[in-house]
Design a protein around this motif. Sequence first.
Motif, PDB file in Angstrom:
ATOM      1  N   LYS A  49       0.858  -1.251  -0.154  1.00 46.95           N
ATOM      2  CA  LYS A  49       0.171   0.086  -0.014  1.00 46.95           C
ATOM      3  C   LYS A  49       0.735   1.302  -0.023  1.00 46.95           C
ATOM      4  N   ASP A  50       1.919   1.310   0.935  1.00 41.58           N
ATOM      5  CA  ASP A  50       2.705   2.429   0.931  1.00 41.58           C
ATOM      6  C   ASP A  50       3.652   2.722  -0.315  1.00 41.58           C
ATOM      7  N   LEU A  51       4.255   1.811  -0.762  1.00 43.20           N
ATOM      8  CA  LEU A  51       5.315   1.744  -1.638  1.00 43.20           C
ATOM      9  C   LEU A  51       4.722   1.516  -3.101  1.00 43.20           C
ATOM     10  N   ALA A 107      13.313   2.133   4.878  1.00 39.05           N
ATOM     11  CA  ALA A 107      13.213   2.143   3.499  1.00 39.05           C
ATOM     12  C   ALA A 107      11.830   2.924   2.971  1.00 39.05           C
ATOM     13  N   THR A 108      12.146   3.756   1.802  1.00 36.15           N
ATOM     14  CA  THR A 108      10.896   4.404   1.378  1.00 36.15           C
ATOM     15  C   THR A 108      10.716   4.263  -0.003  1.00 36.15           C
ATOM     16  N   SER A 109      11.325   3.284  -0.585  1.00 38.05           N
ATOM     17  CA  SER A 109      11.117   2.572  -1.969  1.00 38.05           C
ATOM     18  C   SER A 109      11.667   1.186  -1.995  1.00 38.05           C
ATOM     19  N   VAL A 170       2.067  -3.720  14.554  1.00 36.11           N
ATOM     20  CA  VAL A 170       1.321  -2.805  13.464  1.00 36.11           C
ATOM     21  C   VAL A 170       0.150  -2.191  13.813  1.00 36.11           C
ATOM     22  N   ALA A 171      -0.694  -3.246  14.272  1.00 31.46           N
ATOM     23  CA  ALA A 171      -2.078  -2.732  14.713  1.00 31.46           C
ATOM     24  C   ALA A 171      -1.932  -1.642  15.857  1.00 31.46           C
ATOM     25  N   GLY A 172      -1.014  -1.985  16.737  1.00 31.15           N
ATOM     26  CA  GLY A 172      -0.959  -1.038  17.937  1.00 31.15           C
ATOM     27  C   GLY A 172      -0.442   0.295  17.520  1.00 31.15           C
ATOM     28  N   TRP A 173       0.678   0.518  16.624  1.00 26.40           N
ATOM     29  CA  TRP A 173       1.206   1.474  16.219  1.00 26.40           C
ATOM     30  C   TRP A 173       0.371   2.452  15.303  1.00 26.40           C
ATOM     31  N   LEU A 184       9.650   9.831  14.248  1.00 23.81           N
ATOM     32  CA  LEU A 184      10.125  10.032  12.824  1.00 23.81           C
ATOM     33  C   LEU A 184       9.276   9.735  11.923  1.00 23.81           C
ATOM     34  N   GLY A 185       8.234   9.902  11.867  1.00 19.32           N
ATOM     35  CA  GLY A 185       7.062   9.789  10.620  1.00 19.32           C
ATOM     36  C   GLY A 185       7.255   8.542  10.227  1.00 19.32           C
ATOM     37  N   LEU A 186       7.237   7.459  11.118  1.00 23.76           N
ATOM     38  CA  LEU A 186       7.372   6.094  10.488  1.00 23.76           C
ATOM     39  C   LEU A 186       5.945   5.645  10.552  1.00 23.76           C
ATOM     40  N   SER A 187       5.835   4.650   9.705  1.00 25.93           N
ATOM     41  CA  SER A 187       4.404   3.899   9.466  1.00 25.93           C
ATOM     42  C   SER A 187       4.663   2.613  10.508  1.00 25.93           C
ATOM     43  N   GLY A 188       3.483   1.965  10.780  1.00 29.14           N
ATOM     44  CA  GLY A 188       3.631   0.592  11.539  1.00 29.14           C
ATOM     45  C   GLY A 188       4.533  -0.310  11.013  1.00 29.14           C
ATOM     46  N   TRP A 189       4.487  -0.559   9.587  1.00 31.90           N
ATOM     47  CA  TRP A 189       5.525  -1.634   9.235  1.00 31.90           C
ATOM     48  C   TRP A 189       6.869  -1.317   9.442  1.00 31.90           C
ATOM     49  N   GLN A 190       7.122   0.048   9.189  1.00 34.48           N
ATOM     50  CA  GLN A 190       8.466   0.639   9.603  1.00 34.48           C
ATOM     51  C   GLN A 190       9.032   0.457  10.980  1.00 34.48           C
ATOM     52  N   ALA A 191       8.074   0.642  11.943  1.00 36.18           N
ATOM     53  CA  ALA A 191       8.347   0.512  13.241  1.00 36.18           C
ATOM     54  C   ALA A 191       8.607  -1.036  13.580  1.00 36.18           C
ATOM     55  N   ALA A 192       7.920  -1.784  13.070  1.00 29.56           N
ATOM     56  CA  ALA A 192       8.079  -3.359  13.423  1.00 29.56           C
ATOM     57  C   ALA A 192       9.428  -3.604  12.902  1.00 29.56           C
TER      58      ALA A 192
END
Length: 547
Positions: A49-51, A107-109, A170-173, A184-192
């Motif tokens: 979804k994000d990338l 990672a952003t790409s 992911v759900a908690g984040w 740091l503007g991180l999404s749930g998957w990045q935090a995981a």
Amino acid sequence: MPESARIADRTERVGGPYAWYVLIVLMVVYVFNFIDRSILTILGPYIQKDLGLSDGQIGLLSGTVFALFYGLFGLALGRLADTWVRTWTIALGLSIWSGMTALSGFATSFGALAAARVGVGVGEASASPAAYSLIGDWFPREKRATALSIYSSGIFIGAGLSFAISGVVVAGWNKAYAGGAAPLGLSGWQAAFLIIGIPGLLLAALVMTLREPPRGLADGILTKGPREPHPFLKMFAELGTILPPFTLFTLRRDGATGRVVGANFLAIVFAIAAAIILTRWTDSLVPAAKLKILFSVGRTAITSNAVQWAAMALGVYGVFAWSQSLSVRDKPLYTLVWKTPTLLLAALAGTLISFGSYAIGAWVYIYAFRMLHATPAAAGIALGLGGALGGLIGTSMGGIVGDAWRKRDPAGRLKVSLLASIVPLPIVAYAFFTTSLPVFYVCYALYGLIGTFWLGGITTTMQDLVLPRMRGTAGAMFFMGTTLLGLGNGPYMVGLISDATGDLRFAILCSLGGAPIVWLCIVLAIRWLPAAEASRVERARAAGEKI
């Protein structure tokens, strides 16, 4: 020390309390190995979804990108494990793959995530060849399948915990930062990725404290020699026997004939041609809307299929070139590995079983999410804990049953593996046709329980068919097959077929098509195993081994 005292000392160390402590630590390392390896499975939908990635690209990241570097570096690191300090090798690799998992969170790409997965693959390649070698020295032959199975249960514990932890994180984040302002503007998957990667750095310090046993301790074939003074130069030199065009020069340097070098050059040409043909064919199967172009070189568009087949061509060529180099540099090792049909059949069977299990494992969460409307946290816990518990019990019991059966039948371990490759198939088929999510969860847990009995028999058979000084290399060869060909193609082929047909269920079930070949390989290995084991030392001596 008198002979009786030496025997008593060896008996106390081999299979004793400290050996079991080492085994548990190594199993925990393997748990971390598979948590970091499998995390991409449950994070796939969020990353897509994000990338903006396709199923084929997720399959590429889950399999090929990781597997190519794991497989090729594994061969070099397997040789390193046979000549250097194995505990240090594992600790260094653990630090690298844990750090690269954490970096994946930034990672952003597609390219950045692929680069991080390369690092994870290289780091993880160090662990199992060295661990197999250590376990072979700490445990006697009659308990080796049990020990290797307990170690291998880390696969399923790690994969299962990856599902459970990632889903909860992911759900908690996402719930906690639904309104934005995440650190740091991180999404749930990045935090995981960050939360799972960092603890491995602490575990590496514990691994450094493990004692190194004498090679051949459990078999009474002690291998003496100085520690490799330049281990990393040795490792990179080993890579020169795998990666083109260095392979041509290393073969000449090692004294290969012109005929051997010529065959190597023809193999390069064949690999390139095969990669081009397969790329064009698979590109033609996928609808244009799903055929992602990664970048362009002139008028040539580089797709994910091009990356896949280029990687596979490089991997298969690398194994061929490595075997040529071994035939010149280490004839006893070459003889016991490449001229032992029983070992090769066991490796092929393990590779094909792994193809199916990696394919199912990589897509099971996405299937539950997409087809059965599972929620992220619930699916992560149900699939994760079910797979972890089933795999822990199944793998361990497979080793115990295999060791017990071997007392009555030299091929008993392989017979356990044969049964474990047959019984789970109807369970898997039912799982992917049911419309009930609870039934799907139960079937997946049963598949994890019964379908993992095979591992101890295959791995122990390969270890028993080589000498103690060769165990790291034999382990690396096994993982080269299961990872490069199994992991590298299983998730990718499911993604490709799913993109081409629009039917994820059909794509997953296609991964089980190699079952009849598995059965044939194991049946033949069972038939030839006693003679291969009995002639191991004699064949090594005939090839020049000094025992």
